[in-house]
Scaffold this motif. Structure first.
Motif, short mmCIF file in Angstrom:
data_model
loop_
_atom_site.label_atom_id
_atom_site.label_comp_id
_atom_site.label_asym_id
_atom_site.label_seq_id
_atom_site.Cartn_x
_atom_site.Cartn_y
_atom_site.Cartn_z
N LEU A 359 43.78 -85.50 76.90
CA LEU A 359 43.94 -86.73 77.46
C LEU A 359 43.82 -86.64 79.11
O LEU A 359 43.57 -87.50 79.80
N SER A 360 44.32 -85.42 79.66
CA SER A 360 44.04 -85.18 81.02
C SER A 360 42.87 -84.92 81.51
O SER A 360 42.55 -84.95 82.62
N CYS A 361 41.66 -84.71 80.66
CA CYS A 361 40.36 -84.63 80.86
C CYS A 361 39.66 -85.74 80.61
O CYS A 361 38.32 -85.72 81.19
N VAL A 362 39.94 -86.63 79.84
CA VAL A 362 38.91 -87.65 79.32
C VAL A 362 39.54 -89.22 79.53
O VAL A 362 40.90 -89.09 79.52
N PRO A 363 38.81 -90.09 79.54
CA PRO A 363 39.35 -91.44 79.67
C PRO A 363 40.27 -91.76 78.10
O PRO A 363 39.60 -91.23 77.26
N PRO A 364 40.77 -92.69 78.19
CA PRO A 364 41.63 -93.18 76.94
C PRO A 364 40.34 -93.15 75.67
O PRO A 364 40.84 -93.00 74.58
N ILE A 365 39.45 -93.98 76.05
CA ILE A 365 38.37 -94.40 75.04
C ILE A 365 37.86 -92.98 74.26
O ILE A 365 37.85 -93.05 73.00
#
Length: 461
Positions: A359-365
């Motif tokens: 989650l720290s690397c990518v957007p929520p989708i």
């Protein structure tokens, strides 16, 4: 001065030190993670179907004429066991990955997402299988839930004490704010464990596919966040798929279904509360460090909140001794039982930790899509490992439900992007001749003086 210099040198190699420590612990605990439990009961095959073996009785209302097909049996030759070396390598990789220094354009920036996602999938599959094996013989759901939450505390203390991760700074008020979030987290964990103990692992995850639907409804009712009508329409396949899978699920029990649904509501409540409370304490500056501290603190708060409850309820810590003796009476050795208990807690914390790193690397989708694919992996692996009988209708319902979750995620992302673009077009440049507005008026200042506002804990969930 010499001691300070030695400590500085130790912190400089903290990822190596922690890798060795975690690897040693993992080696002592490691065992056959994917080994299927022995079948103790046979269900008669329906006409035209193969004979199946299962530990779970069919639901009374399943009806006649339901065909159940036996999943391929897992064997050591097929690589169904996670060897001690595999768990050792995954743990050391997790420790090294978390301590990697960020470097723009470096190799690590290109491979860290696949590494984090791989660890997330690995530890989550391990947890579900070890947890199910444990619950098959150890019937104290409240105690198991608390032990799995509390297992993250010594891991967090080890990270902070070794200097691997900078310890967060929290006040008493910060911890009180997190108490409701921790309570919802603990309740969701208890409900999940209860469901996994009552029905097949695959069915629990089919029902938990409804969590995005519950989240959409709760966001509208509590936060006033209303999505495009097509977003809600995309949830219909999820409801239809779960209903279809439930109607012909051989392991179905109302208790297992309701507890899986309850876990959805509790975890959504955790997300909503985290969003409303916003930022608390100083969790660090770097993204991976913040996510690690957020999970560690929330896990400790959840275990603390749950402790008084498990001390008084049946199936809690006071029932631990009786449940242990009953498990040994089934023929399980004390060493194996202790391993399953410790391994389930270790994998529980590690899979959540690696999820936070993703989650720290990518957007929520992107995280939502990866979570949907992860659920497919868990369902397939659990069916193979536990040889869960699957009807055609149940398999079709599972596919529809999982596909509906993916459709919902993509539809929500599409209309959210569209709404953002429309709002950006509506913003007009301020008239330069207007003396009543200063450039400072355009600076967004989060409440409470925290630089990241509520976005940080919102992304946490």
């Amino acid at each position: 001065p010499k001691a300070s210099a030695a400590m500085a040198q130790l912190q400089g190699h903290r990822h190596v030190v922690l890798s060795l420590l975690l690897a040693t612990c993992c080696w002592l605990l490691a065992g056959p993670a994917f080994q299927a439990p022995p079948s103790v009961q046979r269900l008669p095959a329906r006409q035209g179907a193969q004979r199946v073996q299962t530990q779970l009785q069919a639901a009374p209302f399943v009806g006649k004429g339901v065909q159940a097909f036996e999943a391929p049996q897992a064997s050591a030759d097929e690589g169904s066991e996670a060897s001690p070396l595999a768990v050792l390598a995954a743990t050391a990789l997790a420790a090294t990955a978390a301590s990697a220094e960020p470097a723009k354009g470096g190799l690590w920036q290109k491979i860290k997402l696949p590494v984090y996602a791989g660890l997330w999938y690995f530890f989550n599959v391990q947890y579900n299988i070890q947890n199910k094996r444990l619950l098959n013989v150890f019937h104290a759901n409240w105690a198991v839930s608390w032990v799995q939450l509390a297992a993250g505390i010594p891991i967090a203390l080890l990270m902070w004490g070794s200097g691997f991760i900078k310890a967060p700074k929290l006040t008493k008020d910060d911890l009180l704010k997190l108490a409701p979030v921790g309570a919802a987290f603990a309740a969701g964990q208890v409900a999940t464990v209860a469901s996994l103990g009552a029905v097949a692992v695959s069915f629990t995850h089919v029902v938990k596919a409804l969590e995005p639907a519950v989240n959409a409804i709760a966001s509208a009712l509590v936060l006033g966040q209303v999505f495009h009508p097509m977003v809600y329409a995309s949830l219909l396949p999820v409801f239809a798929g779960v209903a279809l899978a439930s109607s012909k699920e051989l392991s179905f029990t109302m208790f297992g279904f309701l507890t899986a649904m309850a876990s959805n509501f509790f975890f959504v409540t955790r997300n909503v509360l985290a969003t409303k409370f916003g930022d608390v304490g100083d969790m660090g500056t770097e993204k991976t460090e913040r996510k690690t501290n957020q999970l560690a603190v929330l896990t400790a708060v959840a275990a603390t909140v749950l402790l008084p409850v498990v001390l008084v309820l049946p199936g809690g810590l006071l029932s631990f001794g009786a449940a242990w003796k009953a498990a040994l009476a089934t023929g399980v050795s004390s060493h194996k039982l202790a391993y399953m208990m410790a391994a389930s807690g270790f994998h529980f914390f590690m899979y959540q930790l690696s999820s936070f790193w993703v989650l720290s690397c990518v957007p929520p989708i992107t995280h939502s899509v990866l979570n949907t694919l992860k659920r497919v992996v868990i369902i397939v692996v659990s069916i193979i490992v536990f040889r869960t009988p699957v009807t055609v209708q149940s398999a079709a319902g599972t596919a529809v439900a999982i596909g509906g979750v993916l459709l919902y995620s993509l539809t929500k992302a599409h209309y959210s992007k569209k709404t953002s673009e429309e709002k950006s077009k509506e913003v007009k440049p301020q008239d330069e001749a207007s003396p009543s507005v200063s450039p400072a008026d355009f600076v967004l200042r989060p409440a409470g003086g925290h630089g990241r506002g509520s976005a940080k804990l919102r992304s946490l969930c």
